[in-house]
Design a protein around this motif. Sequence first.
Motif, short mmCIF file in Angstrom:
data_model
loop_
_atom_site.label_atom_id
_atom_site.label_comp_id
_atom_site.label_asym_id
_atom_site.label_seq_id
_atom_site.Cartn_x
_atom_site.Cartn_y
_atom_site.Cartn_z
N PRO A 1 35.05 43.05 34.36
CA PRO A 1 35.41 41.73 35.62
C PRO A 1 33.58 42.39 36.05
O PRO A 1 33.92 41.14 37.04
CB PRO A 1 35.42 43.15 36.80
CG PRO A 1 36.29 44.76 36.01
CD PRO A 1 35.31 45.01 34.98
N ILE A 2 32.60 43.04 35.36
CA ILE A 2 31.65 42.07 36.24
C ILE A 2 30.65 42.50 35.29
O ILE A 2 30.15 43.13 34.76
CB ILE A 2 30.48 43.71 37.52
CG1 ILE A 2 31.78 43.89 38.37
CG2 ILE A 2 29.04 43.00 38.04
CD1 ILE A 2 31.88 42.80 39.38
N THR A 3 30.03 41.03 34.91
CA THR A 3 29.19 40.74 33.59
C THR A 3 28.07 40.54 33.97
O THR A 3 27.71 39.99 34.91
CB THR A 3 30.00 39.77 33.26
OG1 THR A 3 30.79 38.88 33.53
CG2 THR A 3 31.12 40.46 32.42
N GLY A 4 27.24 40.20 32.61
CA GLY A 4 25.78 40.00 32.67
C GLY A 4 24.58 40.18 32.87
O GLY A 4 24.94 41.69 34.02
N LYS B 1 30.30 38.58 39.35
CA LYS B 1 32.00 38.49 39.19
C LYS B 1 32.64 37.69 37.84
O LYS B 1 32.11 36.60 37.86
CB LYS B 1 32.77 38.34 40.28
CG LYS B 1 33.38 39.99 40.70
CD LYS B 1 34.06 39.55 42.26
CE LYS B 1 34.61 39.51 43.38
NZ LYS B 1 35.63 39.17 43.98
N SER B 2 33.48 37.99 36.92
CA SER B 2 34.04 37.18 35.99
C SER B 2 34.93 36.51 36.74
O SER B 2 35.71 36.55 37.81
CB SER B 2 34.86 38.23 34.84
OG SER B 2 35.55 37.50 34.09
N TRP B 3 34.74 34.73 36.23
CA TRP B 3 35.53 33.93 36.69
C TRP B 3 37.34 34.31 36.70
O TRP B 3 38.31 34.52 36.25
CB TRP B 3 35.83 32.83 35.61
CG TRP B 3 36.90 31.72 35.48
CD1 TRP B 3 36.83 31.06 36.33
CD2 TRP B 3 37.55 31.18 35.20
NE1 TRP B 3 37.36 30.10 36.39
CE2 TRP B 3 38.02 30.06 35.43
CE3 TRP B 3 38.23 31.35 33.72
CZ2 TRP B 3 39.66 28.80 34.57
CZ3 TRP B 3 39.43 30.96 32.84
CH2 TRP B 3 39.79 29.70 33.68
N MET B 4 37.70 34.09 38.18
CA MET B 4 39.12 34.42 38.58
C MET B 4 39.30 35.76 38.52
O MET B 4 40.78 35.92 37.95
CB MET B 4 40.05 33.20 37.56
CG MET B 4 39.79 32.02 38.67
SD MET B 4 40.90 30.92 37.67
CE MET B 4 42.67 31.26 37.91
N ARG C 1 36.39 27.31 29.07
CA ARG C 1 37.10 26.96 29.63
C ARG C 1 38.09 26.53 28.94
O ARG C 1 38.38 26.16 27.20
CB ARG C 1 37.54 26.46 30.67
CG ARG C 1 36.64 26.58 31.80
CD ARG C 1 37.30 28.14 33.25
NE ARG C 1 36.23 27.99 33.67
CZ ARG C 1 35.23 28.76 34.25
NH1 ARG C 1 35.26 29.87 32.94
NH2 ARG C 1 33.97 29.12 34.91
N PRO C 2 39.98 28.40 29.32
CA PRO C 2 40.61 27.26 27.80
C PRO C 2 40.57 25.95 27.94
O PRO C 2 40.59 25.39 28.91
CB PRO C 2 41.50 28.04 29.11
CG PRO C 2 41.27 29.39 29.47
CD PRO C 2 40.22 28.74 30.11
N GLY D 1 39.80 36.92 25.58
CA GLY D 1 41.44 36.38 25.95
C GLY D 1 42.17 37.57 26.34
O GLY D 1 43.52 37.66 27.27
N THR D 2 42.03 38.98 26.24
CA THR D 2 42.72 39.82 26.39
C THR D 2 43.03 39.92 28.39
O THR D 2 44.12 40.31 28.94
CB THR D 2 42.10 41.55 27.15
OG1 THR D 2 41.14 41.36 26.01
CG2 THR D 2 42.45 42.27 27.31
N SER D 3 41.99 39.54 28.76
CA SER D 3 42.42 39.47 30.94
C SER D 3 42.72 37.75 31.34
O SER D 3 43.20 38.23 32.01
CB SER D 3 40.90 39.99 31.37
OG SER D 3 40.12 38.65 30.82
N ILE D 4 42.72 37.27 30.53
CA ILE D 4 43.13 35.78 30.88
C ILE D 4 44.46 35.05 30.47
O ILE D 4 45.18 34.37 30.74
CB ILE D 4 41.64 34.22 30.84
CG1 ILE D 4 41.62 34.21 29.05
CG2 ILE D 4 40.30 35.25 31.14
CD1 ILE D 4 40.46 33.05 29.73
#
Length: 359
Positions: A59-62, A67-70, A304-305, A326-329
């Motif tokens: 959930p927390i990147t970079g 916070k990761s998108w949505m 974005r997808p 892909g796993t989360s979105i």
Amino acid sequence: MPASLSTPNTETLPYLIVGQGIAGSLLAWHLEKAKQPYLIIDNNHQTSASKIAAGIINPITGRRFVKSWMIDTFLPFAKSTYQEIEKELGIQVWQDMDIIRFFMSNAEGNNWLTKTTLEGYDQYLKKEKNAHFLHHYINDEAGFGTVVGAKVDLGKVIKNFQNYFQNKGVLIAESFDYEQLEIEPNKVIYKEISARKVIFCEGYAAFRNPWFAHLPYESAKGEALILRIPNLETPDIIKKHFFIVPLENDLFWFGSNYEWDDLSNEPTEIGRNYLEKELKQILKVDFEIVNHLAAVRPVLKDRRPAIGLHPNNDHIAFFNGLGTKGTSIAPYWANEMVQFLTKGKTLPEEVNVRRFILQ
Ligand SMILES: Cc1cc2nc3c(=O)[nH]c(=O)nc-3n(C[C@H](O)[C@H](O)[C@H](O)COP(=O)(O)OP(=O)(O)OC[C@H]3O[C@@H](n4cnc5c(N)ncnc54)[C@H](O)[C@@H]3O)c2cc1C
């Protein structure tokens, strides 16, 4: 065989899904929940990113710990979807897991401390964590912080869905031939199949799809190593520039790099040497490489997808561009796509494939 060419009512025709990665599998799953018929064509996972992905939800990147998108929406939706799949398919694939994030510098550590005080971050960042035993295994220059994440065994999801779809008689194991797709006013015909719509979910291979060749693909190959690290017993994912993810026994998934020029799906010596060199700087202990994997992440330029209908044809649809997450979105957007197809729910412009203009 499935639906016949002469079926008069197109609403009873199946959706024809091309690709049984996590995108196609979850789309089929949500169509089934919505009581819609479907068929899937997959070429036996010849170019599957889902099968080799680590399945990490971070959930927390970079470097700036954003916070990761949505993620507040995606994470609970993903958890309930995978847990429902676990129940129905009789498998165990979801694991709540902490990610021990080793800092690359003291500045990074300070940045982290600031983030722990921000509203909306506290649920994802743990202040205290007893993982200091990792110092025996990991070179630690600047300390670590803990992210509350998860891992899904995507390979197991894909394999079990493959069996599930095969047993239902809805999976056709072949390569989809774009030239054989015929477009009629109310339906599409592919060989002997009449379908209400065709939904393309081929992952990165979609760049070969003549209907969606106009998209700005920036797909990225990734290579990963499966390692044996004797005596490293950790329930947590370790992140130090790369991820070290515990599998069963004393095996670990290690990766991954990003490569934009060679999109071949084959593991390379250059990739292996690079990962091995990095690993030697991270680990203080010996390891053995037991496998080497590669696949390509389906990435679009705006990260974005891309979902929804072809700009000029309502019987041709797309569900792709899941990128590195892909796993989360996939669970959330697969459900939104099905709501769009079956109930006319609007797709946000940000993810709508029609945002890309057909030249
Ligand atoms: C090394 C690596 C590590 C990753 N780690 C993570 C991670 O930890 N967490 C995360 O969330 N994401 C991760 N990802 C990204 C994740 O893998 C993707 O977001 C996701 O798997 C994409 O799923 P998909 O279904 O769109 O594509 P795919 O999984 O590639 O599925 C597409 C399917 O379509 C089939 N196909 C293609 N063309 C045709 C055709 N013409 N006819 C029939 N079938 C066809 C393919 O063989 C495949 O089975 C990683 C990716 C890589 C490469």
